[in-house]
Design a protein around this motif. Structure first.
Motif, PDB file in Angstrom:
ATOM      1  N   LYS A  48       0.814  -1.214   0.000  1.00 38.95           N
ATOM      2  CA  LYS A  48       0.000   0.000   0.000  1.00 38.95           C
ATOM      3  C   LYS A  48       0.849   1.267   0.000  1.00 38.95           C
ATOM      4  CE  LYS A  48      -3.915  -2.182   2.361  1.00 38.95           C
ATOM      5  NZ  LYS A  48      -4.811  -2.145   3.555  1.00 38.95           N
ATOM      6  N   THR A  49       2.172   1.099   0.142  1.00 36.03           N
ATOM      7  CA  THR A  49       3.073   2.245   0.141  1.00 36.03           C
ATOM      8  C   THR A  49       4.293   1.928  -0.717  1.00 36.03           C
ATOM      9  OG1 THR A  49       4.371   1.498   2.048  1.00 36.03           O
ATOM     10  CG2 THR A  49       2.384   2.793   2.511  1.00 36.03           C
ATOM     11  N   PHE A  50       5.062   2.948  -1.066  1.00 32.35           N
ATOM     12  CA  PHE A  50       6.292   2.738  -1.825  1.00 32.35           C
ATOM     13  C   PHE A  50       7.252   1.851  -1.031  1.00 32.35           C
ATOM     14  CE2 PHE A  50       5.026   7.066  -3.463  1.00 32.35           C
ATOM     15  CZ  PHE A  50       4.695   6.641  -4.743  1.00 32.35           C
ATOM     16  N   ASP A  51       7.348   2.088   0.276  1.00 33.18           N
ATOM     17  CA  ASP A  51       8.253   1.298   1.107  1.00 33.18           C
ATOM     18  C   ASP A  51       7.876  -0.178   1.091  1.00 33.18           C
ATOM     19  OD1 ASP A  51       9.053   3.899   1.753  1.00 33.18           O
ATOM     20  OD2 ASP A  51       9.487   3.372   3.825  1.00 33.18           O
ATOM     21  N   GLU A  52       6.594  -0.461   1.223  1.00 31.45           N
ATOM     22  CA  GLU A  52       6.144  -1.851   1.241  1.00 31.45           C
ATOM     23  C   GLU A  52       6.472  -2.550  -0.067  1.00 31.45           C
ATOM     24  OE1 GLU A  52       2.023  -2.037   2.247  1.00 31.45           O
ATOM     25  OE2 GLU A  52       2.327  -1.340   4.305  1.00 31.45           O
ATOM     26  N   ALA A  70      33.605  -2.444   9.248  1.00 31.55           N
ATOM     27  CA  ALA A  70      32.741  -2.635  10.402  1.00 31.55           C
ATOM     28  C   ALA A  70      31.320  -2.922   9.943  1.00 31.55           C
ATOM     29  CB  ALA A  70      32.770  -1.383  11.278  1.00 31.55           C
ATOM     30  N   ALA A  71      30.627  -3.743  10.702  1.00 31.73           N
ATOM     31  CA  ALA A  71      29.253  -4.090  10.341  1.00 31.73           C
ATOM     32  C   ALA A  71      28.366  -2.853  10.412  1.00 31.73           C
ATOM     33  CB  ALA A  71      28.728  -5.162  11.299  1.00 31.73           C
ATOM     34  N   ILE A  72      27.505  -2.755   9.436  1.00 29.79           N
ATOM     35  CA  ILE A  72      26.568  -1.628   9.429  1.00 29.79           C
ATOM     36  C   ILE A  72      25.390  -1.950  10.344  1.00 29.79           C
ATOM     37  CG2 ILE A  72      25.100  -0.215   7.966  1.00 29.79           C
ATOM     38  CD1 ILE A  72      26.735  -1.120   5.628  1.00 29.79           C
ATOM     39  N   GLU A  73      25.000  -0.996  11.104  1.00 29.14           N
ATOM     40  CA  GLU A  73      23.825  -1.196  11.945  1.00 29.14           C
ATOM     41  C   GLU A  73      22.593  -1.226  11.069  1.00 29.14           C
ATOM     42  OE1 GLU A  73      23.620   1.759  14.892  1.00 29.14           O
ATOM     43  OE2 GLU A  73      25.484   1.194  15.886  1.00 29.14           O
ATOM     44  N   ASP A  74      21.631  -2.040  11.481  1.00 24.79           N
ATOM     45  CA  ASP A  74      20.372  -2.122  10.734  1.00 24.79           C
ATOM     46  C   ASP A  74      19.709  -0.757  10.710  1.00 24.79           C
ATOM     47  OD1 ASP A  74      17.330  -2.635  10.447  1.00 24.79           O
ATOM     48  OD2 ASP A  74      18.246  -4.542   9.931  1.00 24.79           O
ATOM     49  N   SER A  75      19.073  -0.445   9.579  1.00 22.07           N
ATOM     50  CA  SER A  75      18.463   0.873   9.412  1.00 22.07           C
ATOM     51  C   SER A  75      17.251   1.071  10.299  1.00 22.07           C
ATOM     52  CB  SER A  75      18.049   1.069   7.953  1.00 22.07           C
ATOM     53  OG  SER A  75      17.069   0.118   7.604  1.00 22.07           O
ATOM     54  N   GLY A  76      16.733  -0.006  10.883  1.00 20.50           N
ATOM     55  CA  GLY A  76      15.576   0.122  11.739  1.00 20.50           C
ATOM     56  C   GLY A  76      14.264   0.041  10.995  1.00 20.50           C
ATOM     57  N   ILE A  77      14.338  -0.130   9.675  1.00 22.52           N
ATOM     58  CA  ILE A  77      13.099  -0.231   8.894  1.00 22.52           C
ATOM     59  C   ILE A  77      12.520  -1.628   9.062  1.00 22.52           C
ATOM     60  CG2 ILE A  77      12.109  -0.122   6.597  1.00 22.52           C
ATOM     61  CD1 ILE A  77      13.008   2.541   7.657  1.00 22.52           C
ATOM     62  N   LEU A 135      18.763  -5.020  -4.931  1.00 27.49           N
ATOM     63  CA  LEU A 135      18.455  -3.599  -4.826  1.00 27.49           C
ATOM     64  C   LEU A 135      17.163  -3.342  -5.583  1.00 27.49           C
ATOM     65  CD1 LEU A 135      19.422  -0.765  -3.899  1.00 27.49           C
ATOM     66  CD2 LEU A 135      20.596  -0.577  -6.108  1.00 27.49           C
ATOM     67  N   SER A 136      16.160  -2.886  -4.886  1.00 31.14           N
ATOM     68  CA  SER A 136      14.876  -2.633  -5.535  1.00 31.14           C
ATOM     69  C   SER A 136      14.463  -1.190  -5.301  1.00 31.14           C
ATOM     70  CB  SER A 136      13.797  -3.563  -4.980  1.00 31.14           C
ATOM     71  OG  SER A 136      13.478  -3.207  -3.641  1.00 31.14           O
ATOM     72  N   ASP A 137      13.578  -0.722  -6.158  1.00 34.08           N
ATOM     73  CA  ASP A 137      12.994   0.581  -5.886  1.00 34.08           C
ATOM     74  C   ASP A 137      11.521   0.540  -6.205  1.00 34.08           C
ATOM     75  OD1 ASP A 137      12.706   3.089  -8.335  1.00 34.08           O
ATOM     76  OD2 ASP A 137      12.874   0.968  -8.800  1.00 34.08           O
ATOM     77  N   ASP A 138      10.790   1.360  -5.513  1.00 36.16           N
ATOM     78  CA  ASP A 138       9.416   1.619  -5.918  1.00 36.16           C
ATOM     79  C   ASP A 138       9.317   3.124  -6.028  1.00 36.16           C
ATOM     80  OD1 ASP A 138       6.933   0.480  -6.703  1.00 36.16           O
ATOM     81  OD2 ASP A 138       6.029   1.407  -4.944  1.00 36.16           O
ATOM     82  N   SER A 139       8.998   3.564  -7.208  1.00 39.18           N
ATOM     83  CA  SER A 139       8.954   4.990  -7.496  1.00 39.18           C
ATOM     84  C   SER A 139       7.578   5.356  -8.007  1.00 39.18           C
ATOM     85  CB  SER A 139      10.001   5.359  -8.550  1.00 39.18           C
ATOM     86  OG  SER A 139      11.288   5.000  -8.116  1.00 39.18           O
ATOM     87  N   GLY A 140       7.211   6.592  -7.814  1.00 38.87           N
ATOM     88  CA  GLY A 140       5.918   7.003  -8.305  1.00 38.87           C
ATOM     89  C   GLY A 140       5.769   8.508  -8.364  1.00 38.87           C
ATOM     90  N   CYS A 164      11.651   5.142  -3.319  1.00 39.71           N
ATOM     91  CA  CYS A 164      12.079   4.381  -2.148  1.00 39.71           C
ATOM     92  C   CYS A 164      13.013   3.284  -2.649  1.00 39.71           C
ATOM     93  CB  CYS A 164      10.891   3.760  -1.424  1.00 39.71           C
ATOM     94  SG  CYS A 164      11.397   2.611  -0.111  1.00 39.71           S
ATOM     95  N   LEU A 165      14.250   3.304  -2.188  1.00 38.27           N
ATOM     96  CA  LEU A 165      15.225   2.267  -2.526  1.00 38.27           C
ATOM     97  C   LEU A 165      15.361   1.309  -1.355  1.00 38.27           C
ATOM     98  CD1 LEU A 165      18.336   3.961  -4.213  1.00 38.27           C
ATOM     99  CD2 LEU A 165      16.641   2.482  -5.291  1.00 38.27           C
ATOM    100  N   CYS A 166      15.407   0.023  -1.664  1.00 40.90           N
ATOM    101  CA  CYS A 166      15.590  -0.999  -0.638  1.00 40.90           C
ATOM    102  C   CYS A 166      16.743  -1.904  -1.043  1.00 40.90           C
ATOM    103  CB  CYS A 166      14.312  -1.810  -0.453  1.00 40.90           C
ATOM    104  SG  CYS A 166      14.446  -3.111   0.798  1.00 40.90           S
ATOM    105  N   PHE A 167      17.712  -2.069  -0.154  1.00 37.79           N
ATOM    106  CA  PHE A 167      18.861  -2.950  -0.373  1.00 37.79           C
ATOM    107  C   PHE A 167      18.773  -4.075   0.649  1.00 37.79           C
ATOM    108  CE2 PHE A 167      23.675  -3.570   0.103  1.00 37.79           C
ATOM    109  CZ  PHE A 167      23.747  -4.408  -1.000  1.00 37.79           C
ATOM    110  N   ALA A 168      18.608  -5.300   0.159  1.00 35.87           N
ATOM    111  CA  ALA A 168      18.450  -6.459   1.030  1.00 35.87           C
ATOM    112  C   ALA A 168      19.607  -7.431   0.827  1.00 35.87           C
ATOM    113  CB  ALA A 168      17.125  -7.161   0.745  1.00 35.87           C
ATOM    114  N   LEU A 169      20.147  -7.924   1.927  1.00 30.07           N
ATOM    115  CA  LEU A 169      21.270  -8.854   1.895  1.00 30.07           C
ATOM    116  C   LEU A 169      20.830 -10.248   2.308  1.00 30.07           C
ATOM    117  CD1 LEU A 169      23.991  -6.609   3.574  1.00 30.07           C
ATOM    118  CD2 LEU A 169      23.701  -7.085   1.153  1.00 30.07           C
TER     119      LEU A 169
END
Length: 212
Positions: free
Chosen positions: A44-48, A205-212, A66-71, A121-126
């Motif tokens: 329902k949102t760009f982030d989702e 160094a390990a990156i801290e999770d973005s909290g999303i 790496l994904s994006d949802d743009s609008g 909205c860009l999302c990078f998943a590992l």
């Protein structure tokens, strides 16, 4: 391990991504390399939607995604088309049909009330489960008719004041200097560079999770 899958089959979007990622030393793949993968964007949102795509691609390929949802959000239309930007004129609609519908809905709306913005909205998943999300925005106005032949989507009717032209009249270099996707990518690059360090064994160094 030295690859990132850009979760799109849109060749215009992929071309932009490759230019923006040209300084990142990884192989850039896309869903064109995985034709059997289909992702239903039912958020329902760009982030989702961005998160759905990235997580699905990682799950099916085992490769960082790496994904994006743009609008496009148009003020006079209450923020529409929003998450329905790509299918504004209906399922299977192309750029021309979407633009025609947009201009028809804005018929009679004066220039000063045709404010709009592109959202990315860009999302990078590992593969290890870490997820990073960044956003970018580009403010502008919807023109009364298409202008220019570059770009894709709504670019011909999106006028950017800082460029003095529509995105479809701008070169790829000009567009990538100001676009919503480029602005989100500038924020995302710190995560991508950390990924590269870990792949090449630089001991970052390990990156801290973005909290999303």
């Amino acid at each position: 391990m030295r690859s990132i899958v850009v979760a799109t089959k849109n060749r215009g979007k992929l071309k932009e991504f490759k230019v923006m990622l040209s300084d990142i030393p990884v192989d850039i793949l896309s869903l064109c390399d995985f034709p059997d993968i289909e992702v239903e964007e039912n958020g329902k949102t760009f982030d989702e939607n961005a998160l759905i795509k990235a997580k699905k691609v990682v799950q099916l390929t085992g490769t960082a995604a790496l994904s994006d949802d743009s609008g496009l959000e148009v003020e006079a239309l209450g923020g529409r088309p929003g998450v329905h930007t790509a299918r504004f004129a209906g399922p299977g609609a192309g750029d021309r049909e979407n633009i025609e519908k947009l201009l028809k809905e804005l018929d009679g709306v004066p220039a000063e009330k045709r404010k709009a913005r592109f959202v990315c909205c860009l999302c990078f998943a590992l593969p290890d489960g870490r997820i990073f999300i960044e956003h970018g925005y580009l403010e502008g106005f919807i023109t009364f008719e298409p202008k220019g032949t570059m770009g894709f989507g709504y670019d011909p009717v999106f006028f950017v004041p800082e460029l003095g032209k529509t995105l479809a009249e701008a070169t790829l270099e000009e567009k990538n200097a100001v676009s919503h996707r480029a602005r989100a990518m500038q924020k995302m690059k710190k995560h991508l560079l950390q990924f590269v360090k870990s792949v090449f064994g630089s001991g970052g160094a390990a990156i801290e999770d973005s909290g999303i």
